[in-house]
Design a protein around this motif. Structure first.
Motif, short mmCIF file in Angstrom:
data_model
loop_
_atom_site.label_atom_id
_atom_site.label_comp_id
_atom_site.label_asym_id
_atom_site.label_seq_id
_atom_site.Cartn_x
_atom_site.Cartn_y
_atom_site.Cartn_z
N SER A 82 -3.38 -7.63 41.63
CA SER A 82 -3.89 -8.82 42.31
C SER A 82 -5.02 -8.46 43.25
O SER A 82 -6.07 -9.11 43.27
N TYR A 149 3.50 -12.64 49.14
CA TYR A 149 2.28 -12.77 48.35
C TYR A 149 1.42 -13.92 48.85
O TYR A 149 0.19 -13.79 48.96
N TYR A 153 -2.28 -13.74 50.25
CA TYR A 153 -3.36 -14.49 49.61
C TYR A 153 -4.13 -15.32 50.64
O TYR A 153 -5.35 -15.44 50.56
N TYR A 209 -3.45 -4.44 48.98
CA TYR A 209 -4.63 -5.24 48.64
C TYR A 209 -5.90 -4.46 49.00
O TYR A 209 -6.83 -4.35 48.19
#
Length: 393
Positions: A82, A149, A153, A209
């Motif tokens: 991701s 998550y 995000y 991330y």
């Protein structure tokens, strides 16, 4: 960047490649592999396959530890994928809304379906606390992964701006600081740190991330040779297994290391991280040459998140292994057979269900887009995405 994309090779050099399914299929295959690992880990957990602290691992327990050790990287891998793509594509309100509606579809639909099937008491399904967890799954932590998550995000515009504004050295120093805080200290400590969440939180996801963003921009020189990724994965997972088995033996014989027995299976354990990085980079250099296989992978991969949402729903999580196998076998061969059959059945069935849901949602979205209300909503979402500076590609 229209029509072309930049990918960082393992030596840190940039090379332009055509953007398309061939480049994406390797990561979609990795996504599928990670979800298979997740289902396998949940099977081991829900069937009591893993030995507890104080127990001497027998044949079945040792095999369970080995299986868990080579699957434990799955969650980190999923977040790395991701981060790798979101660090370039940026924030999209439409994508976030699709995810939230997908989650709500399962949290709200599964309980009444189970009641009608006679496997869930109506009193349990329609109890106010249960309803509240289904109505607000992110805030209530219905799925811990979804909660972490979604928060990650929401932070993605800030993370992308920071990663884009920092030099390579600044980003590397930041990552090292976060690594020390989240991972290095706890990986060697035999006592629990009060701030440690074992990697089940958005703070660890933010670190992953930024790590993926760094890999996309600069690569990692150590992985210049393609085979090193696979070697790091296998070596790291073997280390997880060895440390866990050794801690179990020590705990069973002396009573010491009771807490540390579980540490190698924490997502922020150092070898869990290095194993995930190794597997991620190994798949990043993989090229799928069969067009048929490529198409099959790209068609199946959109259903992967649904696999998680279905089998880990609060009303299914503790029940699905019993539905499939009844009582877990005490014999190694029988247990491994039960595990293989159960994991594949859940994976394929849940993926098929979510692929059908996806097509229904897409049709509903297209029909809604033709209405005046849908057009207004679509325009509002586009304005928000544009104001966030989302990159088009």
């Amino acid at each position: 960047m229209a029509g072309r994309d930049k990918v960082i090779d393992q030596g840190g050099k940039e090379k332009a490649v055509a953007a398309g399914k061939k480049r994406q299929a390797n990561f979609e295959l990795l996504r599928m592999t990670a979800m298979l690992m997740v289902v396998a880990m949940h099977f081991l957990s829900h069937t009591g396959g893993l030995p507890e602290a104080g127990q001497m691992p027998g044949a079945r327990g040792t095999a369970a530890v080995l299986a868990e050790s080579f699957c434990i990287v799955a969650v980190n891998v999923y977040v790395l994928i991701s981060g790798y793509f979101l660090s370039e594509s940026g924030f999209s309100l439409k994508r976030l809304l699709r995810l939230l509606f997908q989650v709500l579809f399962y949290t709200l639909l599964i309980p009444p379906v189970l009641v009608l099937a006679g496997v869930l008491p109506a009193g349990e399904a329609f109890q106010i606390y249960h309803i509240w967890q289904c109505l607000f799954p992110v805030q209530a932590g219905h799925y811990w992964f979804v909660t972490a998550y979604v928060v990650m995000y929401l932070f993605s515009p800030v993370l992308n701006a920071a990663a884009g504004a920092m030099t390579q050295k600044q980003l590397r120093i930041t990552l090292m600081g976060l690594l020390v805080y989240f991972s290095l200290g706890k990986s060697v400590s035999i006592l629990l740190f009060s701030s440690d969440r074992y990697g089940y939180d958005f703070g660890w996801f933010i670190f992953l991330y930024l790590t993926a963003a760094y890999i996309r921009r600069y690569g990692i020189r150590f992985f210049q040779e393609k085979k090193r990724g696979a070697l790091v994965y296998f070596g790291s997972c073997a280390a997880v297994a060895g440390i866990t088995l050794a801690a179990l033996v020590v705990c069973a014989r002396t009573g010491a290391l009771e807490y540390y027995v579980t540490v190698p299976f924490h997502y922020n354990f150092i070898f869990c991280l290095t194993g995930a990085l190794g597997l991620f980079i190994a798949f990043g250099s993989l090229r799928i040459r069969s067009e048929k296989l490529e198409r099959c992978i790209c068609r199946l991969s959109p259903g992967m998140f649904g696999v998680y949402l279905i089998h880990e729903h609060m009303d299914i999580s503790a029940r699905w292994t019993g539905w499939i196998i009844g009582t877990p076998s005490e014999h190694l061969g029988g247990y491994l057979m039960q595990m293989t059959e159960s994991v594949l059945l859940v994976f394929l069935l849940a993926a098929a269900i979510d692929l059908v849901r996806g097509k229904c949602f897409l049709l509903a979205e297209r029909l809604l887009a033709k209405t005046s209300f849908g057009k207004k909503c679509g325009e509002a979402i586009r304005r928000i995405d544009d104001s966030m500076g989302r990159q088009k590609g």
